[in-house]
Scaffold this motif. Structure first.
Motif, mmCIF file in Angstrom:
data_model
loop_
_atom_site.group_PDB
_atom_site.id
_atom_site.type_symbol
_atom_site.label_atom_id
_atom_site.label_comp_id
_atom_site.label_asym_id
_atom_site.label_seq_id
_atom_site.Cartn_x
_atom_site.Cartn_y
_atom_site.Cartn_z
ATOM 1 N N ARG A 124 0.498 -1.331 -0.008
ATOM 2 C CA ARG A 124 -0.355 -0.138 0.059
ATOM 3 C C ARG A 124 1.338 1.346 0.051
ATOM 4 O O ARG A 124 0.776 2.091 -0.923
ATOM 5 N N GLU A 125 1.618 1.216 0.444
ATOM 6 C CA GLU A 125 2.854 2.553 0.763
ATOM 7 C C GLU A 125 3.255 2.504 -0.820
ATOM 8 O O GLU A 125 3.431 1.956 -2.085
ATOM 9 N N GLU A 126 2.911 3.884 -1.150
ATOM 10 C CA GLU A 126 3.620 4.929 -2.803
ATOM 11 C C GLU A 126 4.349 5.505 -2.858
ATOM 12 O O GLU A 126 5.541 6.153 -1.399
ATOM 13 N N ASN A 127 5.276 4.864 -3.810
ATOM 14 C CA ASN A 127 6.632 5.708 -4.323
ATOM 15 C C ASN A 127 6.970 7.406 -3.937
ATOM 16 O O ASN A 127 7.036 7.298 -3.472
ATOM 17 N N GLU A 128 5.703 7.655 -4.451
ATOM 18 C CA GLU A 128 5.370 9.448 -4.190
ATOM 19 C C GLU A 128 5.782 9.542 -3.003
ATOM 20 O O GLU A 128 6.461 10.348 -2.491
ATOM 21 N N GLY A 129 5.107 9.245 -1.763
ATOM 22 C CA GLY A 129 5.663 9.075 -0.332
ATOM 23 C C GLY A 129 6.675 8.929 0.052
ATOM 24 O O GLY A 129 7.600 10.818 0.367
ATOM 25 N N TYR A 130 7.714 8.257 -0.851
ATOM 26 C CA TYR A 130 9.360 7.961 -0.358
ATOM 27 C C TYR A 130 9.843 9.744 -1.083
ATOM 28 O O TYR A 130 10.621 10.018 -0.857
ATOM 29 N N ASN A 131 9.054 9.848 -2.423
ATOM 30 C CA ASN A 131 10.110 10.569 -3.376
ATOM 31 C C ASN A 131 9.412 12.009 -2.038
ATOM 32 O O ASN A 131 11.049 13.093 -2.289
ATOM 33 N N LYS A 132 8.606 12.375 -2.012
ATOM 34 C CA LYS A 132 9.156 14.080 -1.050
ATOM 35 C C LYS A 132 9.479 14.022 0.292
ATOM 36 O O LYS A 132 9.917 14.537 0.718
ATOM 37 N N LEU A 133 9.379 12.400 0.732
ATOM 38 C CA LEU A 133 10.271 12.206 1.862
ATOM 39 C C LEU A 133 12.064 12.504 1.975
ATOM 40 O O LEU A 133 12.305 13.078 2.571
ATOM 41 N N MET A 134 11.650 11.975 0.790
ATOM 42 C CA MET A 134 13.757 12.211 0.411
ATOM 43 C C MET A 134 13.661 14.026 -0.644
ATOM 44 O O MET A 134 15.260 14.196 0.137
ATOM 45 N N THR A 135 12.842 14.090 -0.955
ATOM 46 C CA THR A 135 12.503 15.638 -1.205
ATOM 47 C C THR A 135 13.351 16.742 0.735
ATOM 48 O O THR A 135 13.841 17.289 0.547
ATOM 49 N N GLU A 136 12.290 15.956 1.700
ATOM 50 C CA GLU A 136 12.457 17.042 2.472
ATOM 51 C C GLU A 136 13.403 16.689 3.254
ATOM 52 O O GLU A 136 14.157 18.123 4.176
ATOM 53 N N LEU A 137 14.252 15.522 3.364
ATOM 54 C CA LEU A 137 15.350 14.986 3.911
ATOM 55 C C LEU A 137 16.528 15.857 3.286
ATOM 56 O O LEU A 137 17.246 16.241 4.201
ATOM 57 N N ALA A 138 16.307 16.086 1.853
ATOM 58 C CA ALA A 138 17.891 16.312 1.539
ATOM 59 C C ALA A 138 17.710 18.476 1.400
ATOM 60 O O ALA A 138 18.438 19.121 1.665
ATOM 61 N N ASN A 139 16.463 18.665 2.596
ATOM 62 C CA ASN A 139 16.702 20.470 2.116
ATOM 63 C C ASN A 139 15.654 20.440 3.033
ATOM 64 O O ASN A 139 14.295 20.813 3.474
ATOM 65 N N PRO A 140 15.967 20.006 4.441
ATOM 66 C CA PRO A 140 15.492 20.382 5.928
ATOM 67 C C PRO A 140 14.831 21.500 6.261
ATOM 68 O O PRO A 140 15.976 22.620 6.030
ATOM 69 N N PRO A 141 14.529 22.141 6.888
ATOM 70 C CA PRO A 141 13.613 23.423 7.690
ATOM 71 C C PRO A 141 14.403 23.090 8.745
ATOM 72 O O PRO A 141 15.991 22.454 8.795
ATOM 73 N N THR A 142 14.819 25.001 9.285
ATOM 74 C CA THR A 142 15.367 24.885 9.910
ATOM 75 C C THR A 142 15.215 23.976 11.043
ATOM 76 O O THR A 142 16.168 24.106 12.884
ATOM 77 N N ASP A 143 13.876 24.201 11.591
ATOM 78 C CA ASP A 143 13.267 24.042 12.236
ATOM 79 C C ASP A 143 12.966 22.402 12.812
ATOM 80 O O ASP A 143 12.542 22.253 11.960
ATOM 81 N N PRO A 144 13.255 21.921 13.762
ATOM 82 C CA PRO A 144 13.569 19.753 13.780
ATOM 83 C C PRO A 144 11.688 20.263 14.781
ATOM 84 O O PRO A 144 11.059 19.378 13.866
ATOM 85 N N GLN A 145 11.465 20.636 14.594
ATOM 86 C CA GLN A 145 9.538 20.273 15.142
ATOM 87 C C GLN A 145 8.636 20.620 13.461
ATOM 88 O O GLN A 145 7.798 19.683 13.512
ATOM 89 N N THR A 146 9.547 21.739 13.132
ATOM 90 C CA THR A 146 8.354 21.389 11.507
ATOM 91 C C THR A 146 8.244 20.146 11.247
ATOM 92 O O THR A 146 8.052 19.812 9.851
ATOM 93 N N MET A 147 9.843 19.999 11.064
ATOM 94 C CA MET A 147 10.098 18.572 10.178
ATOM 95 C C MET A 147 9.662 17.860 10.528
ATOM 96 O O MET A 147 9.358 16.853 9.517
ATOM 97 N N ILE A 148 9.843 17.311 11.600
ATOM 98 C CA ILE A 148 8.921 16.292 12.537
ATOM 99 C C ILE A 148 7.283 16.234 12.080
ATOM 100 O O ILE A 148 6.919 14.825 11.803
ATOM 101 N N ASP A 149 6.464 16.798 12.076
ATOM 102 C CA ASP A 149 5.516 17.673 11.607
ATOM 103 C C ASP A 149 5.007 17.902 10.297
ATOM 104 O O ASP A 149 4.010 15.856 9.535
ATOM 105 N N HIS A 150 5.956 17.319 9.637
ATOM 106 C CA HIS A 150 5.588 17.231 7.679
ATOM 107 C C HIS A 150 6.300 15.882 7.758
ATOM 108 O O HIS A 150 5.575 14.444 6.547
ATOM 109 N N LEU A 151 7.291 15.500 7.947
ATOM 110 C CA LEU A 151 7.183 13.908 8.069
ATOM 111 C C LEU A 151 6.160 13.007 8.622
ATOM 112 O O LEU A 151 5.875 11.825 8.117
#
Length: 381
Positions: A124-151
């Protein structure tokens, strides 16, 4: 009132021996099964009698027990009877239709409740989700709390396995060690699961243990940082590392034996031409088996990473768990220990050495209260 189970047991045996009639036993049981506590005690005794009567050669006792049980099933909750009595007995008194089917259903139910692991459906996992995940990890926000909310939103939106997400976070961290403070805060905010983080690291170490290229140095640094901050337990992670104590000891003894043989061969005088050529090769610096690279040792390398961060107390804990001399026997281990000692004595040495001597700079070990540079002899006490 409480059920007198001893009296019931004696009554059954009296009935088996024809001292009393079956009806007397039935009457006693019915009069003492008015509440759940009595019924529970009653069925516990039935369970004993059930096993006892089923093992006897005399079928008469078994038939008496079954007759009493059939007569009182309406007075006792069926759930209690099904919990404690044998399946064949339940079938005979018509509480279940088929003992084999009931047993199969019971086993499946228990497995589902107590033993079946909760796994995410990877289909049921979608490749699009991992694409977005890697984009987030490669360009993380400065605030860890914002990042964990996105994840967490990505995990929910695309049915991603949280453990796989955590594993990818750790892998990304290895490529961005300069952002370690950010990733340390991010990992702390991840939903807590019993030692899940330690297991993820353990799986990574286990994977690389048998790889030809060995374990990346960055993985040891990540593990050391997590131990330093108290996010994972050293002793829990230690159980995932290789090789074993016995393998380490055998390797050390082998290398010690090879070194002694080499030293012995260097002082041996031989008149044989071939032997002389072999000795000349050894003296000229040709690489021998004893000079070959030490096999990778994850425990030693983690210890080296801890010392490099100035975490001497944790490193010392690890040193106590492995064979003696394992760390100084390693070239990188000697280097980081010399760096640590040099930093500890640098200030003291610099203030007492002659001005004519040029003091070389040493590698500074920062931001760790465990490691301070000695400035006078009082600090040595």
């Amino acid at each position: 009132r409480k059920m007198d189970t001893k009296k019931l047991y004696r009554m059954f045996h009296d009935c088996y021996n024809d001292k009393i009639k079956v009806d007397e036993v039935i009457t006693f049981v019915r009069s003492n099964s008015t509440n759940v506590e009595q019924q529970t005690d009653l069925v516990d005794m039935f369970a004993v009698l059930d096993i006892e009567s089923s093992t006897k050669e005399d079928v008469k006792d078994r038939e008496i027990f079954i007759k009493v049980l059939e007569s009182v099933t309406k007075n006792i909750k069926h759930d209690i009877l099904k919990e404690r009595l044998e399946y064949d007995t339940l079938e005979r008194v018509k509480l279940i239709s088929n003992s084999k089917q009931f047993n199969t259903k019971y086993v499946r139910t228990r497995t589902k409740l107590f033993y079946k692991q909760q796994k995410f459906n990877l289909l049921r996992e979608e490749n699009e989700g991992y694409n977005k995940l890697m984009t987030e990890l490669a360009n993380p926000p400065t605030d860890p709390q914002t990042m964990i909310d996105h994840l967490l939103k990505l995990i929910g939106r695309f049915d991603l396995d949280p453990n796989r997400v955590l594993d990818l976070v750790l892998e990304t961290w290895q490529n961005y060690l300069e952002k370690s403070e950010f990733f340390l805060q991010l990992v702390k905010l991840f939903p807590k699961q019993d030692d899940a983080l330690c297991r993820m690291l353990g799986y990574s170490f286990a994977f690389y243990e048998n790889e030809p290229e060995g374990t990346p140095e960055t993985l040891f640094k990540v593990g050391a940082l997590l131990i330093k901050r108290g996010i994972i337990d050293l002793h829990v992670l230690y159980s995932h590392l290789g090789p074993s104590y016995e393998e380490m000891k055998a390797e050390y003894n082998k290398r010690l034996s090879d070194a002694r043989e080499k030293a012995k061969s260097l002082v041996t005088v031989s008149l044989n031409k071939d032997d002389t050529e072999d000795n000349s090769d050894s003296k000229s610096g040709k690489k021998t088996e004893a000079d070959s690279a030490v096999p990778e040792n994850q425990k030693v390398n983690l210890c080296i990473a801890l010392i490099g961060l100035g975490c001497w107390l944790e490193a010392d804990d690890l040193i106590q768990l492995i064979p003696p001399y394992s760390v100084p026997h390693n070239a990188k281990g000697r280097e980081v220990m010399f760096d640590l000692i040099s930093w500890r004595i640098h200030e003291f040495y610099k203030s007492h050495v002659s001005s004519a001597v040029t003091v070389r700079p040493v590698k500074e070990i920062k931001n760790d209260p465990q490691v301070k540079s000695w400035e006078d002899l009082n600090d040595l006490v």
